[in-house]
Design an enzyme around this catalytic site. Structure first.
Site, mmCIF file in Angstrom:
data_model
loop_
_atom_site.group_PDB
_atom_site.id
_atom_site.type_symbol
_atom_site.label_atom_id
_atom_site.label_comp_id
_atom_site.label_asym_id
_atom_site.label_seq_id
_atom_site.Cartn_x
_atom_site.Cartn_y
_atom_site.Cartn_z
ATOM 1 N N ARG A 80 0.843 -1.146 -0.156
ATOM 2 C CA ARG A 80 -0.261 0.026 0.040
ATOM 3 C C ARG A 80 0.778 1.289 0.019
ATOM 4 N NH1 ARG A 80 -4.902 -1.089 -2.061
ATOM 5 N NH2 ARG A 80 -6.047 -2.379 -0.570
ATOM 6 N N ALA A 92 -10.846 -7.254 -0.519
ATOM 7 C CA ALA A 92 -11.796 -6.142 -0.619
ATOM 8 C C ALA A 92 -11.553 -5.373 -1.588
ATOM 9 C CB ALA A 92 -11.462 -5.079 0.708
ATOM 10 N N GLU A 109 -14.739 -9.672 -5.587
ATOM 11 C CA GLU A 109 -13.209 -9.228 -5.095
ATOM 12 C C GLU A 109 -12.901 -10.655 -4.588
ATOM 13 O OE1 GLU A 109 -11.693 -6.717 -5.465
ATOM 14 O OE2 GLU A 109 -12.980 -5.290 -6.265
ATOM 15 N N GLU A 113 -9.175 -11.495 -6.143
ATOM 16 C CA GLU A 113 -8.110 -11.388 -5.086
ATOM 17 C C GLU A 113 -7.391 -12.847 -4.456
ATOM 18 O OE1 GLU A 113 -8.314 -8.332 -2.298
ATOM 19 O OE2 GLU A 113 -8.649 -6.870 -3.831
ATOM 20 N N GLU A 161 -1.610 -5.889 -7.012
ATOM 21 C CA GLU A 161 -2.249 -7.211 -6.794
ATOM 22 C C GLU A 161 -1.473 -8.017 -7.462
ATOM 23 O OE1 GLU A 161 -6.319 -6.845 -8.034
ATOM 24 O OE2 GLU A 161 -6.943 -5.668 -6.581
#
Length: 202
Positions: A80, A92, A109, A113, A161
């Site tokens: 992040r 999320a 999601e 993910e 990701e």
């Protein structure tokens, strides 16, 4: 409702947020993207005084507390940039598909993910992310009855990701990590503690 006997404030039997709207005397958009907008609003309080407020207007969001048959929770770890850390989170994402309902977005999601689908879904809680400056609300779902997405149907993950990792962690270990401050993502903490509260209430 009655005054507290020794401290400022009122004693009430129940609580809930209430709808309200102070007049907006002007609004100026200062940033817009496909992800969010930023406005500067001038609002008028009940005394007639005006105040400038910056309002971040993202899409809503969803999170998924996915729990396997051995009571392990799925956490994803990804970089992040704003906090310059690899953060552990529930799967999320944002409500960025037109017409998509929150549970549908959560299922999407989870598949994108973590390559996982779920048979059973339940809403755990809804939250305002940071109502002092953002309009964002999010909903966390509990997902069980998990199955892998077939290999030929999996999503190619890009950017942050692409480097995402998936971890299956015993539920009680995740609770301890939240309470110890080792896991700090707000949606993840809220979802885990909501699940803990539901279990203790049963």
């Amino acid at each position: 409702m009655s005054p507290h006997p020794t401290l400022p404030g009122e004693v009430v039997a129940d609580v809930a947020d209430r709808a309200a709207s102070w007049p907006v005397t002007s609004s100026r958009e200062v940033f817009a993207s496909g992800y969010l907008g930023v406005d500067v609003d001038v609002i008028q309080d009940p005394r007639g005084e005006e105040h400038h407020r910056v309002v971040v207007r993202p899409h809503g969001a969803v999170g998924v507390l996915a729990i396997d048959d051995d009571d392990r929770v799925l956490l994803v770890e990804q970089y992040r940039h704003p906090v310059q850390q690899r953060v552990l989170e529930l799967p999320a994402g944002t409500l960025d598909v037109a017409g998509e309902q929150a549970q549908e977005a959560a299922a999407r999601e989870l598949a994108e993910e973590a390559d996982v689908t779920a048979e059973h879904w339940a809403s755990l809680l809804t939250l305002l992310a940071s109502p002092g400056y953002s309009s964002e609300a999010f909903e966390v779902f509990r997902a069980t009855g998990l199955r892998p997405v077939p290999a030929d149907e999996r999503t190619e993950r890009l950017a942050e990701e692409a480097d995402m990792q998936q971890w299956w962690v015993p539920f009680e270990t995740v609770v301890s990590a939240v309470l110890d401050g080792r896991v700090r993502d707000a949606m993840t903490c809220a979802g885990v503690l909501a699940e803990l509260a539901h279990r203790r209430a049963r």
